[in-house]
Design a protein around this motif. Structure first.
Motif, short mmCIF file in Angstrom:
data_model
loop_
_atom_site.label_atom_id
_atom_site.label_comp_id
_atom_site.label_asym_id
_atom_site.label_seq_id
_atom_site.Cartn_x
_atom_site.Cartn_y
_atom_site.Cartn_z
N LEU A 78 81.31 -57.46 47.97
CA LEU A 78 80.87 -58.60 47.16
C LEU A 78 79.35 -58.74 47.18
N ARG A 79 78.72 -58.46 48.31
CA ARG A 79 77.26 -58.52 48.36
C ARG A 79 76.65 -57.48 47.41
N ALA A 80 77.23 -56.30 47.37
CA ALA A 80 76.75 -55.27 46.45
C ALA A 80 76.93 -55.71 44.99
N ASN A 81 78.07 -56.33 44.71
CA ASN A 81 78.32 -56.81 43.35
C ASN A 81 77.38 -57.95 42.98
N VAL A 82 77.09 -58.82 43.94
CA VAL A 82 76.14 -59.91 43.69
C VAL A 82 74.77 -59.35 43.32
N ARG A 83 74.32 -58.34 44.06
CA ARG A 83 73.02 -57.73 43.75
C ARG A 83 73.01 -57.14 42.34
N ARG A 84 74.09 -56.45 41.98
CA ARG A 84 74.18 -55.85 40.65
C ARG A 84 74.19 -56.92 39.56
N CYS A 85 74.98 -57.96 39.77
CA CYS A 85 75.09 -59.01 38.75
C CYS A 85 73.82 -59.85 38.67
N ARG A 86 73.15 -60.05 39.81
CA ARG A 86 71.88 -60.78 39.78
C ARG A 86 70.85 -60.01 38.96
N TYR A 87 70.81 -58.70 39.15
CA TYR A 87 69.87 -57.87 38.38
C TYR A 87 70.17 -57.99 36.89
N ARG A 88 71.46 -57.95 36.54
CA ARG A 88 71.85 -58.09 35.14
C ARG A 88 71.44 -59.45 34.59
N ASN A 89 71.66 -60.51 35.40
CA ASN A 89 71.30 -61.86 34.96
C ASN A 89 69.79 -61.98 34.77
N ASP A 90 69.02 -61.39 35.70
CA ASP A 90 67.56 -61.49 35.62
C ASP A 90 67.01 -60.76 34.40
N GLN A 91 67.74 -59.75 33.92
CA GLN A 91 67.27 -59.00 32.76
C GLN A 91 67.56 -59.72 31.45
N ASN A 92 68.51 -60.66 31.48
CA ASN A 92 68.90 -61.38 30.26
C ASN A 92 68.06 -62.64 30.05
#
Length: 233
Positions: free
Chosen positions: A219-233
């Motif tokens: 879940l921590r790995a998924n949070v990092r991936r999703c945070r990066y996606r959110n920051d790009q939008n």
């Protein structure tokens, strides 16, 4: 006993089932996820799925898990208690505190939101006003945001109750997420005042007692991936 005998093989199979059964069954067990109730516009559970304005953040985190998910709505205080006892695997949406870190692992920043002070009277600076009563829900981080000498806490079960305490004059200030102001104050006809408190990182917690010892890492790995996606939008 002859190791080739049917009796020995049956006994060995039974012993292995006892000791290895939970390990083999773990991948098929549902991830037990507690969702804070009382904020349906932001996050809620409908027909077994997350809905609301925050749901896309968490759906991104959970989508790649190969395990079934079981979402349960409950008060914040109950979620924290169940995480501590290992009766929940995950709780959300939550902010990080030292006390929570003792029994669960924080997922890291997924997104941010602002907490504010809500008042009906335009008081002097809160840190210069003694004896104020602050209301917020139980086990909320509001205790860390009290200002002024002799400040008192009035903890309630739901955010609406905290706002009601303010309207009834039993509290001077409500410490509340900014996103809840509009839905909770939309029917209020009088004047009110909002002052900034703090920006906080919002994510999830994974119980240290979760049966899947790899869940927190995933879940921590998924949070990092999703945070990066959110920051790009």
């Amino acid at each position: 006993m002859d190791r080739k005998s049917p009796t020995y093989r049956s006994l060995l199979t039974a012993v292995l089932a006892i000791f290895m059964g939970p390990v083999l069954a773990a991948p098929n067990q549902a991830v037990r996820i507690g969702v804070v109730e009382g904020i349906p516009r932001e996050i809620a559970v409908s027909e077994g799925h997350l809905v609301g304005r925050f749901s896309s953040f968490y759906n991104c985190v959970f989508d790649s898990l190969s395990m079934p998910l079981r979402f349960q709505k409950m008060p914040l205080a109950q979620i924290l208690y169940q995480l501590k006892k290992g009766r929940l695997d995950v709780g959300l949406p939550l902010v990080q505190t030292e006390e929570r870190d003792e029994y669960a692992e924080f997922g890291g920043r997924l997104f941010q939101t602002e907490y504010v002070y809500l008042l009906l009277d335009n008081l002097p600076p809160l840190d210069q006003t003694p004896g104020l009563t602050y209301s917020f829900i139980r086990r909320f981080v509001g205790e860390q945001l009290l200002l002024g000498e002799g400040a008192k806490m009035l903890a309630v079960s739901e955010w609406k109750q905290a706002v009601d305490m303010l309207k009834l004059g039993r509290a001077d200030v409500v410490i509340i997420p900014w996103v809840l102001l509009q839905p909770l104050m939309s029917d209020f006809k009088g004047q009110y005042f909002v002052r900034p408190a703090v920006w906080v990182d919002i994510s999830l917690y994974v119980s240290h007692l979760s049966g899947d010892k790899t869940l927190a890492e995933k879940l921590r790995a998924n949070v990092r991936r999703c945070r990066y996606r959110n920051d790009q939008n």
